[in-house]
Design a protein around this motif. Structure first.
Motif, PDB file in Angstrom:
ATOM      1  N   LEU A  32      52.136  55.082  44.436  1.00  0.00           N
ATOM      2  CA  LEU A  32      51.258  56.012  43.905  1.00  0.00           C
ATOM      3  C   LEU A  32      50.363  55.490  42.561  1.00  0.00           C
ATOM      4  O   LEU A  32      49.067  55.761  42.666  1.00  0.00           O
ATOM      5  CB  LEU A  32      51.979  57.336  43.164  1.00  0.00           C
ATOM      6  CG  LEU A  32      52.438  58.449  44.311  1.00  0.00           C
ATOM      7  CD1 LEU A  32      53.337  59.303  43.716  1.00  0.00           C
ATOM      8  CD2 LEU A  32      51.295  59.120  44.853  1.00  0.00           C
ATOM      9  N   ASN A  33      51.063  54.626  41.780  1.00  0.00           N
ATOM     10  CA  ASN A  33      50.238  54.087  40.843  1.00  0.00           C
ATOM     11  C   ASN A  33      49.035  53.237  41.470  1.00  0.00           C
ATOM     12  O   ASN A  33      47.930  53.060  41.222  1.00  0.00           O
ATOM     13  CB  ASN A  33      51.096  53.206  40.058  1.00  0.00           C
ATOM     14  CG  ASN A  33      52.218  54.059  39.265  1.00  0.00           C
ATOM     15  OD1 ASN A  33      52.055  54.851  39.068  1.00  0.00           O
ATOM     16  ND2 ASN A  33      53.297  53.061  38.980  1.00  0.00           N
ATOM     17  N   ILE A  34      49.474  52.425  42.600  1.00  0.00           N
ATOM     18  CA  ILE A  34      48.303  51.487  43.134  1.00  0.00           C
ATOM     19  C   ILE A  34      47.083  52.490  43.933  1.00  0.00           C
ATOM     20  O   ILE A  34      46.138  52.014  43.768  1.00  0.00           O
ATOM     21  CB  ILE A  34      49.085  50.780  44.099  1.00  0.00           C
ATOM     22  CG1 ILE A  34      49.975  49.494  43.460  1.00  0.00           C
ATOM     23  CG2 ILE A  34      48.166  49.896  44.907  1.00  0.00           C
ATOM     24  CD1 ILE A  34      50.868  48.762  44.484  1.00  0.00           C
ATOM     25  N   TYR A  35      47.657  53.357  44.562  1.00  0.00           N
ATOM     26  CA  TYR A  35      46.858  54.326  45.284  1.00  0.00           C
ATOM     27  C   TYR A  35      45.815  55.057  44.295  1.00  0.00           C
ATOM     28  O   TYR A  35      44.515  54.926  44.498  1.00  0.00           O
ATOM     29  CB  TYR A  35      47.508  55.165  46.020  1.00  0.00           C
ATOM     30  CG  TYR A  35      46.680  56.482  46.645  1.00  0.00           C
ATOM     31  CD1 TYR A  35      46.304  56.161  48.137  1.00  0.00           C
ATOM     32  CD2 TYR A  35      46.380  57.619  46.360  1.00  0.00           C
ATOM     33  CE1 TYR A  35      45.509  56.950  48.829  1.00  0.00           C
ATOM     34  CE2 TYR A  35      45.338  58.418  46.958  1.00  0.00           C
ATOM     35  CZ  TYR A  35      45.146  58.268  48.244  1.00  0.00           C
ATOM     36  OH  TYR A  35      44.302  59.049  48.899  1.00  0.00           O
ATOM     37  N   ASN A  36      46.218  55.596  43.251  1.00  0.00           N
ATOM     38  CA  ASN A  36      45.458  56.040  42.245  1.00  0.00           C
ATOM     39  C   ASN A  36      44.525  55.175  41.338  1.00  0.00           C
ATOM     40  O   ASN A  36      43.440  55.621  41.163  1.00  0.00           O
ATOM     41  CB  ASN A  36      46.261  57.037  41.341  1.00  0.00           C
ATOM     42  CG  ASN A  36      46.773  58.326  41.893  1.00  0.00           C
ATOM     43  OD1 ASN A  36      46.182  58.810  42.618  1.00  0.00           O
ATOM     44  ND2 ASN A  36      48.062  58.378  41.763  1.00  0.00           N
ATOM     45  N   LEU A  37      45.031  53.845  41.323  1.00  0.00           N
ATOM     46  CA  LEU A  37      44.335  53.035  40.456  1.00  0.00           C
ATOM     47  C   LEU A  37      43.365  52.570  41.382  1.00  0.00           C
ATOM     48  O   LEU A  37      41.965  52.297  40.810  1.00  0.00           O
ATOM     49  CB  LEU A  37      45.101  51.689  40.205  1.00  0.00           C
ATOM     50  CG  LEU A  37      44.728  50.537  39.733  1.00  0.00           C
ATOM     51  CD1 LEU A  37      43.940  50.932  38.296  1.00  0.00           C
ATOM     52  CD2 LEU A  37      45.653  49.455  39.325  1.00  0.00           C
ATOM     53  N   PHE A  38      43.267  52.283  42.834  1.00  0.00           N
ATOM     54  CA  PHE A  38      42.297  52.037  43.733  1.00  0.00           C
ATOM     55  C   PHE A  38      41.280  52.982  43.793  1.00  0.00           C
ATOM     56  O   PHE A  38      40.152  52.869  43.545  1.00  0.00           O
ATOM     57  CB  PHE A  38      42.906  51.671  45.121  1.00  0.00           C
ATOM     58  CG  PHE A  38      42.051  51.256  45.948  1.00  0.00           C
ATOM     59  CD1 PHE A  38      41.036  50.296  46.156  1.00  0.00           C
ATOM     60  CD2 PHE A  38      41.827  52.227  47.074  1.00  0.00           C
ATOM     61  CE1 PHE A  38      40.114  50.161  47.001  1.00  0.00           C
ATOM     62  CE2 PHE A  38      40.868  52.081  48.210  1.00  0.00           C
ATOM     63  CZ  PHE A  38      39.989  50.909  48.073  1.00  0.00           C
ATOM     64  N   THR A  39      41.810  54.405  44.033  1.00  0.00           N
ATOM     65  CA  THR A  39      40.665  55.203  44.342  1.00  0.00           C
ATOM     66  C   THR A  39      39.729  55.347  42.998  1.00  0.00           C
ATOM     67  O   THR A  39      38.642  55.625  43.013  1.00  0.00           O
ATOM     68  CB  THR A  39      41.238  56.533  44.659  1.00  0.00           C
ATOM     69  OG1 THR A  39      42.219  57.009  43.930  1.00  0.00           O
ATOM     70  CG2 THR A  39      41.902  56.536  46.171  1.00  0.00           C
ATOM     71  N   SER A  40      40.465  55.464  41.596  1.00  0.00           N
ATOM     72  CA  SER A  40      39.551  55.509  40.637  1.00  0.00           C
ATOM     73  C   SER A  40      38.940  54.543  40.359  1.00  0.00           C
ATOM     74  O   SER A  40      37.603  54.525  39.830  1.00  0.00           O
ATOM     75  CB  SER A  40      40.661  55.703  39.283  1.00  0.00           C
ATOM     76  OG  SER A  40      41.355  56.803  39.569  1.00  0.00           O
ATOM     77  N   LEU A  41      39.161  53.310  40.650  1.00  0.00           N
ATOM     78  CA  LEU A  41      38.169  51.887  40.319  1.00  0.00           C
ATOM     79  C   LEU A  41      37.239  51.907  41.355  1.00  0.00           C
ATOM     80  O   LEU A  41      35.979  51.671  41.032  1.00  0.00           O
ATOM     81  CB  LEU A  41      38.979  50.695  40.723  1.00  0.00           C
ATOM     82  CG  LEU A  41      39.884  50.379  39.148  1.00  0.00           C
ATOM     83  CD1 LEU A  41      40.878  48.962  39.775  1.00  0.00           C
ATOM     84  CD2 LEU A  41      39.056  49.741  38.228  1.00  0.00           C
ATOM     85  N   LEU A  42      37.354  52.544  42.595  1.00  0.00           N
ATOM     86  CA  LEU A  42      36.486  52.676  43.655  1.00  0.00           C
ATOM     87  C   LEU A  42      35.314  53.526  43.144  1.00  0.00           C
ATOM     88  O   LEU A  42      34.006  53.170  43.194  1.00  0.00           O
ATOM     89  CB  LEU A  42      36.973  53.309  45.049  1.00  0.00           C
ATOM     90  CG  LEU A  42      36.023  53.099  46.137  1.00  0.00           C
ATOM     91  CD1 LEU A  42      35.929  51.689  46.465  1.00  0.00           C
ATOM     92  CD2 LEU A  42      36.904  53.592  47.319  1.00  0.00           C
ATOM     93  N   HIS A  43      35.674  54.774  42.381  1.00  0.00           N
ATOM     94  CA  HIS A  43      34.713  55.728  41.924  1.00  0.00           C
ATOM     95  C   HIS A  43      33.761  54.957  40.633  1.00  0.00           C
ATOM     96  O   HIS A  43      32.656  55.109  40.640  1.00  0.00           O
ATOM     97  CB  HIS A  43      35.328  56.873  41.600  1.00  0.00           C
ATOM     98  CG  HIS A  43      34.635  57.988  41.212  1.00  0.00           C
ATOM     99  ND1 HIS A  43      34.825  58.929  39.763  1.00  0.00           N
ATOM    100  CD2 HIS A  43      33.244  58.262  41.380  1.00  0.00           C
ATOM    101  CE1 HIS A  43      33.945  59.696  39.673  1.00  0.00           C
ATOM    102  NE2 HIS A  43      33.046  59.294  40.646  1.00  0.00           N
ATOM    103  N   LEU A  44      34.594  54.200  40.106  1.00  0.00           N
ATOM    104  CA  LEU A  44      33.937  53.806  38.726  1.00  0.00           C
ATOM    105  C   LEU A  44      33.017  52.796  39.346  1.00  0.00           C
ATOM    106  O   LEU A  44      31.827  52.660  38.523  1.00  0.00           O
ATOM    107  CB  LEU A  44      34.866  53.236  37.766  1.00  0.00           C
ATOM    108  CG  LEU A  44      35.692  54.334  36.955  1.00  0.00           C
ATOM    109  CD1 LEU A  44      36.643  53.511  36.293  1.00  0.00           C
ATOM    110  CD2 LEU A  44      34.912  54.991  36.155  1.00  0.00           C
ATOM    111  N   ILE A  45      33.222  51.938  39.818  1.00  0.00           N
ATOM    112  CA  ILE A  45      32.450  50.727  40.539  1.00  0.00           C
ATOM    113  C   ILE A  45      31.323  51.115  41.084  1.00  0.00           C
ATOM    114  O   ILE A  45      30.269  50.699  41.046  1.00  0.00           O
ATOM    115  CB  ILE A  45      33.248  49.920  41.203  1.00  0.00           C
ATOM    116  CG1 ILE A  45      34.352  48.862  40.229  1.00  0.00           C
ATOM    117  CG2 ILE A  45      32.503  48.561  41.952  1.00  0.00           C
ATOM    118  CD1 ILE A  45      35.483  48.063  41.270  1.00  0.00           C
ATOM    119  N   GLY A  46      31.612  52.105  42.116  1.00  0.00           N
ATOM    120  CA  GLY A  46      30.544  52.774  42.862  1.00  0.00           C
ATOM    121  C   GLY A  46      29.643  53.274  41.962  1.00  0.00           C
ATOM    122  O   GLY A  46      28.221  53.106  42.163  1.00  0.00           O
TER     123      GLY A  46
END
Length: 237
Positions: A218-232
């Motif tokens: 869950l930590n990895i999943y939420n970290l990835f989706t949030s980074l995806l949003h920020l980088i986008g």
């Protein structure tokens, strides 16, 4: 046939706690090994299911249903099965559903002109954060249990923030800036949880590798989706 027990501390014979060359007990080493093995398998399975979701063009509505189904599994089913072999099947079902839910998001970013770069940056950033923080805890064996109250409070703030953002968007209120701030907060929160959850395993606070795997996933999943949003967003996408 009776279900085999997952908890490494259970058994009819309690062997003395021996220390390995790393200073971690044999029981803890076993939990760590099983946790990271299962985590690697579920991440790979989740990636495959995300690929399937992208290939069939899963819609946002179906993606939301997959996410809700995953939440139902983790809250209603996993606590009852975590100490048996059924727990492993539940974890795979849980991570598979979350993998499916990623399809529409990934398809959206990959449809952009530099979408492939955005996704790879998010993946690379997630891997860098996870491995760096995990290595730090495994090397220092520092106890981060003192962060529990702070992380719980942060989690509540994020949850209520997401609910507020959802309600505001229904009334046409612009929430782009707040959404970015929320994603940044989630990145910090998940980083803290990686330290906290890994520390619990290393220091004997978590002896069930099914539960440990679920927390780290869950930590990895939420970290990835949030980074995806920020980088986008930083790439003006």
């Amino acid at each position: 046939m009776e279900n085999r027990h997952i908890n490494s501390q259970q058994g009819t014979y309690a062997a003395p706690h021996t220390q390995t060359s790393t200073g971690i007990s044999a029981d803890t080493t076993k939990v760590l090994r099983n946790t990271y093995t299962l985590l690697a398998m579920t991440l790979a399975f989740s990636a495959v299911m995300a690929g399937v979701s992208m290939a069939v063009g899963l819609g946002r509505g179906a993606s939301l249903l997959c996410s809700l189904g995953a939440l139902a599994l983790i809250w209603l089913v996993l606590p009852r099965t975590a100490n048996s072999s059924k727990g492993i099947a539940v974890v795979f079902a849980f991570t598979g559903l979350l993998g499916l839910s990623l399809g529409p998001i990934l398809n959206y970013y990959l449809s952009l002109s530099n979408g492939g770069s955005i996704v790879m940056q998010a993946l690379g950033g997630t891997a860098l954060v996870f491995f760096s923080l995990s290595a730090y805890v495994l090397t220092t064996k520092k106890d981060f249990s003192f962060m529990g109250g702070f992380l719980f409070a942060g989690l509540m703030v994020v949850i209520f923030g997401m609910l507020g953002m959802f309600v505001a968007s229904m009334f046409g209120v612009e929430v782009s800036a707040f959404s970015l701030a929320l994603s940044a907060a989630i990145v910090l929160l998940m980083s803290g949880l990686i330290l906290f959850d890994t520390s619990r395993i290393v220091n004997g606070g978590e002896t069930n590798y099914v539960m440990a795997t679920t927390a780290l996933y869950l930590n990895i999943y939420n970290l990835f989706t949030s980074l995806l949003h920020l980088i986008g967003a930083f790439n003006d996408e």
